[in-house]
Structure formats: C-alpha cells, structure tokens
Design a protein around this motif. Sequence first.
Motif, mmCIF file in Angstrom:
data_model
loop_
_atom_site.group_PDB
_atom_site.id
_atom_site.type_symbol
_atom_site.label_atom_id
_atom_site.label_comp_id
_atom_site.label_asym_id
_atom_site.label_seq_id
_atom_site.Cartn_x
_atom_site.Cartn_y
_atom_site.Cartn_z
ATOM 1 N N SER A 1 0.823 -1.211 0.000
ATOM 2 C CA SER A 1 0.000 0.000 0.000
ATOM 3 C C SER A 1 0.858 1.263 0.000
ATOM 4 N N ARG B 1 -5.450 1.734 -5.263
ATOM 5 C CA ARG B 1 -5.443 0.544 -4.411
ATOM 6 C C ARG B 1 -6.875 0.109 -4.112
ATOM 7 N N GLU C 1 -7.190 4.630 -1.923
ATOM 8 C CA GLU C 1 -7.430 3.234 -1.566
ATOM 9 C C GLU C 1 -8.920 3.056 -1.307
#
Length: 257
Positions: free
Chosen positions: A157, A176, A246
């Motif tokens: 990440s 992500r 993300e």
Amino acid sequence: MNLDLKDKRVLVTGGTKGVGAALVRLLIEEGAKVVTSARQATADMPDCLFVAADLRTVEGCDALALATKHYLGGVDIIVHVLGGSSAPGGGFAALGEEQWRREFDLNLFPAVRLDRALLTGMLAQGAGVIIHVTSIQSRLPLPESTTAYAAAKAALSTYSKSLSKEVSPKGVRVVRVAPGWIETQASVALAERLAQEAGTDYEGGKRIIMDALGGIPLGRPSTPLEVAHLIAFLASPRAASITGSEFVIDGGTVPTC
C-alpha cells in the motif's frame, strides 16, 4: 457494465482463482484483451492468454513481462491480484525467516518487479492504470495468523501511494483496492485451518476470523465478483480522475472512515 474497456490491453496477475478469475471473465465480457498468469492453468480458464509463471521469482516476473509485451504490444492496465498467505498460526514466534520471506515474495515483490518492467511503456504512451490489491489486514492484522501477510500488504500500500505521486502527473493512474473477508478458496482454507487448530468446524473457523476483525456489519463476506466489479470500474475511463486512493470493500469491517 459498458465501461469503455473494449480493446484495452490488460495484465491480471493471479487470474485463475477467486477475485482474479472473476475479474478476467468480467474484463473479457467488456471487450478487453487480457493476459493472466499463475503457476498453472485451471480446467475452466476463460478465453485469454495464459502464461505459466511463478511470480515469487525474478525469472517468473521477467517471463510474464516479456510475454505481455510480445502478445499485447504493451499494456494499458495492470491489476495485481496475486497474494495470499501460507504462514502458520501461533503468532510472531511461529514466523521464521522462511515464512517472512515467502509472504513478501508473494504479496509485494511481484507488483514491484512487474511495474518496473511495464511502467516505462505506459509512461511513453502517456496513459495507463495500475491497480494494487492490498488488504484491510494492513489496518486490522490478525496477530494469531496474518502478521507477516499484513506487513507485506501494508508495504504494498505504501509503495502504491508513493508510485501514484510519481507517475500520476505523467498520465498513469495508480489505485489501491483493499478487500476484507472474501469467500474464496484461499480464505476458506484459512478458516478451515483455524477451525482445525481450535477444534471446531468451518463455520466456527469463519466466526474466529470475523470476530477477530470485529465483525462484518453487512453480515457476510464479499464475493469475488463484487470485488471484480469495483476493480473494473476503477480501471476504466469512468474513473479517470481517481488516483492515489485506496478503496475499501469489506462489508463495513473497518470501524473508522
């Protein structure tokens, strides 16, 4: 879904099972040209180019990158689905050098190596999308069994975020996707292993995981296809202004926003 993915050149790692297999099928339905890989093909592979490669190795990543360039002439989208854990239960003391190395070789380095091999072409064409499938385990690790996996996904990440800041100004989006509990073959195997260690059945093993995560407010795990739908959208021109983010898909498991 009509996501304007027709004729897009896509590489999906880990495309024979779970989320990867669901994504490959979905992308083909959308008209994309797909290359995927695993150590071996399955009997029900969809109509795409399959490359047998062990992506835990430098040689496997190099072979896949070369095959992708050869058959597709370049790539527009890379989706790193490959991941998983084979570490034993027992907390930190059960994790030796070999277990730690395996988790990072599977969950971090394939993405780093393939991005390095293929990103230059994306930058040359001034466009592309890279999606890294991380995990909510980077926020909610299970110390009994997933410490090394969670650490590897957290590293992925952070790498992904840094990469997005470098290449997004040059036309390449990096995003992500962080799934929670997905009822795939791998997660079923984990639940069964935990159940055996705890002297219970599969539902009991599943409950161990859900309880360790603090529960799933939605009341069930996600399906591979649900995660694939999110990835396909983020890879598409419909998400053209999304980068560096993300996206969590976990049924509400993570208790913070």
